[in-house]
Design an enzyme around this catalytic site. Structure first.
Site, PDB file in Angstrom:
ATOM      1  CB  SER A  59       3.040  -4.030  -6.193  1.00 29.61           C
ATOM      2  OG  SER A  59       4.335  -3.861  -5.746  1.00 29.61           O
ATOM      3  CB  THR A  62      -5.950  -3.237  -1.851  1.00 24.08           C
ATOM      4  OG1 THR A  62      -4.931  -3.143  -0.855  1.00 24.08           O
ATOM      5  CG2 THR A  62      -7.308  -3.102  -1.217  1.00 24.08           C
ATOM      6  CG  HIS A 128       3.040  -9.243   0.670  1.00 29.77           C
ATOM      7  ND1 HIS A 128       2.462  -8.684  -0.442  1.00 29.77           N
ATOM      8  CD2 HIS A 128       2.462  -8.629   1.737  1.00 29.77           C
ATOM      9  CE1 HIS A 128       1.575  -7.774  -0.063  1.00 29.77           C
ATOM     10  NE2 HIS A 128       1.547  -7.735   1.251  1.00 29.77           N
ATOM     11  CB  SER A 158       2.655   3.236  -2.242  1.00 28.41           C
ATOM     12  OG  SER A 158       1.499   2.711  -1.667  1.00 28.41           O
ATOM     13  CE  LYS A 285      -1.331  12.384  -3.253  1.00 24.62           C
ATOM     14  NZ  LYS A 285      -0.161  13.105  -3.802  1.00 24.62           N
TER      15      LYS A 285
HETATM   16  P1  PAP Z   1      -0.594  -4.057   0.433  1.00 22.74           P
HETATM   17  O1  PAP Z   1       0.445  -4.732  -0.396  1.00 22.74           O
HETATM   18  O2  PAP Z   1      -0.104  -3.650   1.775  1.00 22.74           O
HETATM   19  O3  PAP Z   1      -1.882  -4.812   0.536  1.00 22.74           O
HETATM   20  P2  PAP Z   1      -1.367  -2.458  -1.800  1.00 22.74           P
HETATM   21  O4  PAP Z   1      -2.818  -2.625  -1.956  1.00 22.74           O
HETATM   22  O5  PAP Z   1      -0.479  -3.182  -2.729  1.00 22.74           O
HETATM   23  O6  PAP Z   1      -0.948  -2.683  -0.298  1.00 22.74           O
HETATM   24  O7  PAP Z   1      -0.982  -0.944  -1.997  1.00 22.74           O
HETATM   25  C1  PAP Z   1      -1.807   0.129  -1.765  1.00 22.74           C
HETATM   26  C2  PAP Z   1      -1.657   1.015  -2.969  1.00 22.74           C
HETATM   27  O8  PAP Z   1      -2.609   0.610  -3.958  1.00 22.74           O
HETATM   28  C3  PAP Z   1      -1.981   2.436  -2.630  1.00 22.74           C
HETATM   29  O9  PAP Z   1      -1.214   3.246  -3.525  1.00 22.74           O
HETATM   30  P3  PAP Z   1      -0.810   4.744  -3.195  1.00 22.74           P
HETATM   31  O10 PAP Z   1      -0.184   4.757  -1.848  1.00 22.74           O
HETATM   32  O11 PAP Z   1       0.163   5.131  -4.267  1.00 22.74           O
HETATM   33  O12 PAP Z   1      -2.054   5.534  -3.254  1.00 22.74           O
HETATM   34  C4  PAP Z   1      -3.463   2.485  -2.916  1.00 22.74           C
HETATM   35  O13 PAP Z   1      -3.959   3.787  -3.091  1.00 22.74           O
HETATM   36  C5  PAP Z   1      -3.524   1.676  -4.181  1.00 22.74           C
HETATM   37  N1  PAP Z   1      -4.859   1.113  -4.423  1.00 22.74           N
HETATM   38  C6  PAP Z   1      -5.664   0.474  -3.531  1.00 22.74           C
HETATM   39  N2  PAP Z   1      -6.796   0.102  -4.105  1.00 22.74           N
HETATM   40  C7  PAP Z   1      -6.737   0.511  -5.395  1.00 22.74           C
HETATM   41  C8  PAP Z   1      -7.639   0.425  -6.503  1.00 22.74           C
HETATM   42  N3  PAP Z   1      -8.823  -0.140  -6.384  1.00 22.74           N
HETATM   43  N4  PAP Z   1      -7.241   0.952  -7.675  1.00 22.74           N
HETATM   44  C9  PAP Z   1      -6.037   1.553  -7.803  1.00 22.74           C
HETATM   45  N5  PAP Z   1      -5.126   1.666  -6.797  1.00 22.74           N
HETATM   46  C10 PAP Z   1      -5.483   1.146  -5.596  1.00 22.74           C
END
Ligand code: PAP
Length: 320
Positions: A59, A62, A128, A158, A285
């Site tokens: 969500s 990161t 989480h 995602s 993405k």
């Molecule tokens: P986690 O809960 O396992 O740590 P998390 O960081 O919440 O994961 O999710 C990763 C999503 O955030 C990815 O989305 P997507 O699969 O739709 O691409 C990732 O690309 C996106 N994400 C990570 N860093 C950023 C950022 N700096 N800005 C915008 N979206 C980001």
């Protein structure tokens, strides 16, 4: 009082990627982290000065870690060209309570008793865990919680990519899209049901907005500057006029942007969780609405109805 759980009585299901999920107190947890969660519930002691970053996976964890780290530590790292985020993945700068600190039932007590890589006087940690499952001391102390959530269609998309890419049992054929979407809509996914996760923090935010800041991924995408300032105000370190004038808000927004962090060397080649997860898989993405490339109209309608029924009367809405 220490909670004891008879694990043999708990319901279990196999998740989309082959890992086992356990149902506990109305939520589903990956078997990999379940004992750690119980251990954290029993042993984690929050300090009033702690900052806890909370999310349901995929969500915006990161991104939130990067933003909150950069905002809270800007006194120590005023120069964004030399910020630790350029050499360390956000997950190594802000550790997860259940994944890192209570790793394999061997709590990192030294780490817990010290301040971390965040501000000198406060620890910044992530989780989480649903609000209801948090260690009592997090809810009862004066520590602050920042929660970020995301429209469930993108969160699902995602999560599905992440689980398939990182599945531990490589020989297991992951469930198809339809079946995994069915499970997601039934709330059966790590730390789900997503609606109860979101509502727990939403209600806590309504009850005490000074304790829980509630953010949405889509809003961060729409106006990151406004949300960077919101985070700073919530953490009681608002940007001064002088900082605003010299563009500190924009600098932090740029530093933490998807495009910037994705291209940092450590996020292209490094690993977290003892080499289990590639850092690059946290930067796929980073868009709103990517679900339209994978889910059909029927699935979107089903989710719309589900969200209406679950969030009705709560005042919560998502841009999809
Ligand atoms: P986690 O809960 O396992 O740590 P998390 O960081 O919440 O994961 O999710 C990763 C999503 O955030 C990815 O989305 P997507 O699969 O739709 O691409 C990732 O690309 C996106 N994400 C990570 N860093 C950023 C950022 N700096 N800005 C915008 N979206 C980001």
């Amino acid at each position: 009082m220490e909670k004891k759980v008879d694990e043999t009585l708990l319901e279990r299901k196999t998740s989309w990627d082959g890992q086992q999920l356990v149902k506990y107190d109305g939520f589903w947890f990956s078997e990999m982290f379940f004992r750690q969660i119980l251990s954290a519930q029993n042993h984690f002691v929050a300090k009033d000065s702690d900052v806890i970053l909370s999310t349901v996976p995929k969500s915006g964890t990161t991104w939130l870690k990067a933003l909150a780290f950069a905002v809270a530590n800007r006194g120590i790292h005023p120069n964004t060209d030399r910020n630790p985020l350029l050499t360390s993945n956000p997950h190594t700068l802000v550790h997860s309570i259940e994944i890192n600190l209570f790793h394999r039932e061997n709590p990192n007590l030294e780490y817990l008793s010290s301040s971390t890589s965040s501000t000198i006087s406060s620890r910044m940690l992530s989780t989480h865990m649903p609000f209801e499952i948090l260690p009592d001391s997090i809810r009862e102390s004066a520590c602050k919680i920042i929660y970020v959530c995301r429209n469930p269609l993108d969160q699902f998309t995602s999560l599905r990519h992440f689980l398939i890419e990182n599945r531990i049992k490589k020989d297991v054929v992951p469930l198809g899209l339809d079946e995994s979407f069915d499970m997601f809509c039934d709330g059966i996914h790590g730390f789900g049901p997503f609606w109860d996760h979101i509502l727990g923090y939403w209600n806590a935010h309504l009850e005490n907005p000074g304790k829980v800041l509630f953010l949405k991924y889509e809003d961060l995408k729409e106006d990151i500057g406004c949300n960077v300032k919101k985070i700073a105000e919530f953490l009681e370190c608002p940007f001064s006029l002088e900082e605003e004038k010299r563009g500190a808000v924009e600098e932090i927004s740029r530093l933490c942007s998807f495009e910037n962090l994705k291209n940092v060397e450590v996020n292209k080649s490094g690993y977290v969780m003892d080499g289990l997860l590639k850092n690059s898989t946290f930067f796929r993405k980073g868009e709103v609405g990517d679900w339209t490339n994978y889910l059909n109209h029927e699935m979107a309608e089903r989710m719309k109805k589900l969200m209406q029924s679950k969030f009705e009367g709560s005042g919560l809405m998502f841009k999809t």
